[in-house]
Motif scaffolding. Structure first.
Motif, PDB file in Angstrom:
ATOM      1  N   PRO A  49       0.791  -1.245   0.000  1.00 55.85           N
ATOM      2  CA  PRO A  49       0.000   0.000   0.000  1.00 55.85           C
ATOM      3  C   PRO A  49       0.819   1.289   0.000  1.00 55.85           C
ATOM      4  N   HIS A  68       1.529  -5.544   0.214  1.00 56.02           N
ATOM      5  CA  HIS A  68       0.407  -6.462   0.037  1.00 56.02           C
ATOM      6  C   HIS A  68       0.005  -6.503  -1.431  1.00 56.02           C
ATOM      7  N   ILE A  70      -2.315  -6.242  -4.617  1.00 59.31           N
ATOM      8  CA  ILE A  70      -3.524  -5.480  -4.922  1.00 59.31           C
ATOM      9  C   ILE A  70      -4.432  -6.258  -5.867  1.00 59.31           C
ATOM     10  N   ASN A  91      -7.827  -8.050  -4.618  1.00 59.59           N
ATOM     11  CA  ASN A  91      -7.725  -7.784  -3.183  1.00 59.59           C
ATOM     12  C   ASN A  91      -8.303  -6.412  -2.871  1.00 59.59           C
ATOM     13  N   ILE A 136      -7.214  -3.370  -0.015  1.00 62.83           N
ATOM     14  CA  ILE A 136      -6.235  -3.029   1.022  1.00 62.83           C
ATOM     15  C   ILE A 136      -6.746  -1.831   1.820  1.00 62.83           C
TER      16      ILE A 136
END
Length: 346
Positions: free
Chosen positions: A191, A199, A201, A204, A206
């Motif tokens: 992020p 993480h 993306i 997903n 976030i």
């Protein structure tokens, strides 16, 4: 637009995603330009960008770049703005800054033309462009604030990766391809590029945009809270936000709960929104008509739909707000401010 006077204009961050959109809008809207100076980092200097049939060479932005410049549009990051905006002002330029560098400065107007265009005239050389997610929300809420008053706003955002720059778009596309081909989607940027943990993306959501502050909110969320109060001119306005990055390229979406100070009729609210400047009402549940990021991408307006009375609070509304984060959320808002300045200048 047309104007007898023509201006010497500079675009700082000309090779970036927002800078490119600013240049395109200046051309499409026939902004009254005498000379256009394209500025960037040393790394991007030397590139050429087409404008009105010519190839303009991008120059490195330095303190002396602003000699003779009357309007300067900045979109190259907060550090660049903090370093160069004072020099531009010293040379006589009116600076429209897309970064967070001056937004909360009490002497700098924070402007969304549909909401508080009168604040432009209070500038002391700098006008700040709000955060992209703030802009589209206040455009939609201003008509309600004026008619009914607002006491509380709860917003959850679903923000496109383009808000984090071109590298974030590349990361989303690369990861998505990897997942679909059964390979590892290695995260490298999101992020937050400067933080150690990353993480994926792709496929997903976030719940972090920017770094966290001591109160548990991110800087992005605090921007929405504080900027909304400043733009509306109402420190008593209760605002809370949760900002989420999702695998969409262009277009921020927002779910907004708003408590009004007086009674309302939902159909009157819809008419009010439909007639407000900069808003397109898309609200027909029977036809599954509501704002979509894919439809808002590339458009200048803010789209509003899913307008409905809250089930528990008769003075509260829920709505869905969508806009292109690089256009109304950044470049178009800045160009609107520049157009107002051009019209008002003698």
């Amino acid at each position: 637009m047309s104007s007898q006077k023509r201006f010497n204009v500079a675009v700082v961050g000309a090779t970036g995603a927002v800078g490119e959109q600013i240049i395109r809008l200046l051309e499409e809207r026939s902004f009254p330009i005498q000379e256009l100076k394209l500025l960037s980092s040393a790394r991007s200097a030397g590139k050429t960008i087409p404008f009105r049939g010519q190839d303009l060479i991008v120059q490195e932005a330095t303190p002396d770049s602003f000699r003779g410049v009357e309007i300067a549009l900045f979109s190259a990051g907060g550090d660049v703005s903090r370093r160069l905006v004072p020099h531009a002002v010293e040379h006589g330029a009116i600076c429209i800054d897309n970064t967070s560098a001056f937004r909360m400065d009490p002497e700098t107007p924070l402007v969304v033309p549909e909401v508080n265009v009168d604040k432009i005239n209070e500038h002391r050389g700098v006008i700040a462009n709000p955060n992209c997610s703030t802009i589209q929300m206040v455009v939609a809420l201003k008509p309600l604030y004026d008619r009914y008053g607002i006491s509380r706003i709860i917003v959850s955002t679903y923000q496109a990766v383009s808000g984090a720059g071109a590298m974030a778009i590349d990361e989303l596309l690369r990861q998505s391809k990897a997942v679909l081909e059964g390979e590892e989607a290695k995260p490298e940027l999101l992020p937050v590029g400067s933080l150690p943990v990353k993480h994926p993306i792709a496929f997903n959501a976030i719940p972090q945009i920017d770094k966290f502050t001591e109160n548990g909110f991110t800087y992005e969320e605090m921007k929405m809270i504080l900027e909304t109060q400043k733009i509306m001119g109402d420190d008593s306005l209760e605002v809370t936000a949760t900002c989420v990055r999702i695998p969409v390229v262009y277009g921020h979406s927002e779910s907004v709960y708003v408590e009004l100070k007086s009674d309302f009729d939902v159909e009157d609210v819809k008419r009010l929104l439909a007639e407000a400047p900069g808003i397109v009402l898309q609200d027909d549940p029977a036809s599954q008509l509501y704002p979509l990021a894919t439809e808002a991408a590339g458009k200048l307006e803010t789209f509003v739909g899913r307008v409905r009375r809250d089930l528990n609070n008769p003075r509260a509304l829920n709505m869905w707000i969508v806009s292109d984060n690089l256009l109304k959320g950044a470049a178009w808002n800045a160009v609107q401010i520049a157009e107002y300045i051009a019209i008002e200048q003698p």
